[in-house]
Design an enzyme around this catalytic site. Sequence first.
Site, short mmCIF file in Angstrom:
data_model
loop_
_atom_site.label_atom_id
_atom_site.label_comp_id
_atom_site.label_asym_id
_atom_site.label_seq_id
_atom_site.Cartn_x
_atom_site.Cartn_y
_atom_site.Cartn_z
NE ARG A 160 21.14 52.55 38.19
CZ ARG A 160 21.01 52.82 36.90
NH1 ARG A 160 21.99 53.31 36.24
NH2 ARG A 160 19.91 52.54 36.25
CB SER A 238 29.26 53.30 36.96
OG SER A 238 29.12 52.83 35.64
CD GLU A 329 26.25 52.65 40.24
OE1 GLU A 329 26.21 53.32 39.20
OE2 GLU A 329 26.39 51.42 40.25
C1 LIG Z 1 31.94 44.84 36.80
C2 LIG Z 1 30.71 45.46 37.39
C3 LIG Z 1 29.70 45.97 36.57
C4 LIG Z 1 28.55 46.54 37.12
N1 LIG Z 1 27.59 47.05 36.27
C5 LIG Z 1 26.46 47.59 36.77
C6 LIG Z 1 25.44 48.11 35.92
O1 LIG Z 1 25.55 48.06 34.71
N2 LIG Z 1 24.33 48.65 36.47
C7 LIG Z 1 24.16 48.71 37.83
O2 LIG Z 1 23.11 49.21 38.27
N3 LIG Z 1 25.10 48.21 38.68
C8 LIG Z 1 26.23 47.67 38.19
N4 LIG Z 1 27.20 47.18 39.03
C9 LIG Z 1 27.02 47.30 40.48
C10 LIG Z 1 26.45 46.03 41.16
O3 LIG Z 1 26.69 44.89 40.40
C11 LIG Z 1 24.95 46.12 41.41
O4 LIG Z 1 24.65 47.27 42.17
C12 LIG Z 1 24.42 44.88 42.13
O5 LIG Z 1 23.01 44.93 42.22
C13 LIG Z 1 24.98 44.72 43.54
O6 LIG Z 1 24.58 43.44 44.00
P1 LIG Z 1 25.38 42.71 45.16
O7 LIG Z 1 24.60 41.50 45.53
O8 LIG Z 1 26.78 42.49 44.77
O9 LIG Z 1 25.27 43.80 46.30
P2 LIG Z 1 26.31 44.05 47.49
O10 LIG Z 1 27.51 44.74 46.96
O11 LIG Z 1 26.53 42.80 48.25
O12 LIG Z 1 25.46 45.08 48.36
C14 LIG Z 1 25.16 46.36 47.85
C15 LIG Z 1 24.25 47.07 48.85
O13 LIG Z 1 23.00 46.39 48.94
C16 LIG Z 1 22.78 45.90 50.26
N5 LIG Z 1 22.16 44.58 50.13
C17 LIG Z 1 22.69 43.46 49.57
N6 LIG Z 1 21.80 42.45 49.64
C18 LIG Z 1 20.70 42.93 50.27
C19 LIG Z 1 19.45 42.38 50.66
N7 LIG Z 1 19.13 41.09 50.44
N8 LIG Z 1 18.56 43.19 51.32
C20 LIG Z 1 18.85 44.49 51.56
N9 LIG Z 1 20.01 45.06 51.24
C21 LIG Z 1 20.92 44.30 50.58
C22 LIG Z 1 24.15 45.85 50.91
O14 LIG Z 1 24.08 45.95 52.32
C23 LIG Z 1 24.82 47.05 50.28
O15 LIG Z 1 24.43 48.24 50.92
C24 LIG Z 1 28.38 46.60 38.52
C25 LIG Z 1 29.40 46.08 39.36
C26 LIG Z 1 30.54 45.51 38.79
C27 LIG Z 1 31.60 44.96 39.70
#
Ligand SMILES: Cc1cc2nc3c(=O)[nH]c(=O)nc-3n(C[C@H](O)[C@H](O)[C@H](O)COP(=O)(O)OP(=O)(O)OC[C@H]3O[C@@H](n4cnc5c(N)ncnc54)[C@H](O)[C@@H]3O)c2cc1C
Length: 335
Positions: A160, A238, A329
């Site tokens: 992670r 998480s 996380e």
């Molecule tokens: C219901 C639920 C279940 C989940 N289950 C899991 C799981 O099983 N495993 C897991 O690992 N995660 C899980 N997550 C967390 C999340 O979905 C992941 O971490 C996902 O990859 C985040 O993507 P996002 O586009 O929403 O990122 P955002 O929330 O938009 O951004 C997260 C971070 O990444 C940065 N970022 C976003 N896009 C870019 C880019 N293009 N370049 C550089 N930096 C960037 C942002 O600035 C921020 O710091 C879960 C979340 C939810 C709500």
Amino acid sequence: MQVRRDVRLADLTTLAVGGPIERLVEVTDPAELVAAVREADEAGRPMLLLGGGSNVVAPDDGWPGDVVAVRTRGIERTGGRLVVQAGEPWADVVAYAVDNGLAGVEALSGIPGSTGATPVQNVGAYGQEVAQTITAVRVYDRDEKSERTLTPAECGFAYRDSRLKHEPSRFVVLDVTFELDESVLSRPVGYAELARTLGVEIGDTAPLADVRRAVIELRRGKGMVLDPADPDSRSAGSFFTNPIVPTERAVEGCPSWPADDGFTKLSAAWLVQSAGFGRGTRDGHVGTSSRHSLALTTEPGATATELLAFAARIVAAVEEQFGVTLVPEPTAVTL
Ligand SMILES: Cc1cc2nc3c(=O)[nH]c(=O)nc-3n(C[C@H](O)[C@H](O)[C@H](O)COP(=O)(O)OP(=O)(O)OC[C@H]3O[C@@H](n4cnc5c(N)ncnc54)[C@H](O)[C@@H]3O)c2cc1C
């Protein structure tokens, strides 16, 4: 490129907290993405990147600069190789892989958010993580003011975690390359609960579509699939990573998994629950999910301050009772 000034961070994040944004810049192609970031940097405006907003705790004060929402789309396939634009929803990429007989990401079904964010925290679940299949990450490097391709080694992937997470103001992910197996069978199933659900042994394979279905079913049962009708999914998934401790400091009774030599990974869910924060513990507008003690959830009216204070209470209780420090996380966004 579209610029809006009427949006709050709460509207763009799954925890639904966070105040007004000075400028929301929505970009739909990679050149626009680079241009938007360059423009903010040159003007000296603070810049925050957002994909699906599913892994951030956004500040109540809002964002006094540009929030660049990455909405680029596209999956290009050559054999087992997929080159995916950063804004492509991750769940759609997994569905595409499964439908097209490509194995390697099937256990990552149902995870919300964008593909560009997957290397940031090396997204993982049910025995797989993206570091197992990522072969290149194309980025715009804000320090060097140029585009470059990072190798997996340069990404510094860990549990992670990655270099991208540690240098959030440097790298903008433009696209991600995955090398998958051309197979209608999954990679060996590496997670006991998933193997049980599929009726196979750990290390066996199963049809890709069956794995995808089983993972989504398991996730739904824990409120870990985004669904506006499910208040338990108003979360960031998480909230804490599973702590990795020297094996001699493992906690009695706590489920654990082997980690690197001499280290053990502890169940954060067990620690949270055993420290007095079982499922459905509420405090004001925030609390633990009614189906998973590791997911912190919000209700309408919640603030980031309230959520972070609740998380801090959990950290303090786990530290006091078990001598283990939990690490959040999601990114808690600060200037
Ligand atoms: C219901 C639920 C279940 C989940 N289950 C899991 C799981 O099983 N495993 C897991 O690992 N995660 C899980 N997550 C967390 C999340 O979905 C992941 O971490 C996902 O990859 C985040 O993507 P996002 O586009 O929403 O990122 P955002 O929330 O938009 O951004 C997260 C971070 O990444 C940065 N970022 C976003 N896009 C870019 C880019 N293009 N370049 C550089 N930096 C960037 C942002 O600035 C921020 O710091 C879960 C979340 C939810 C709500």
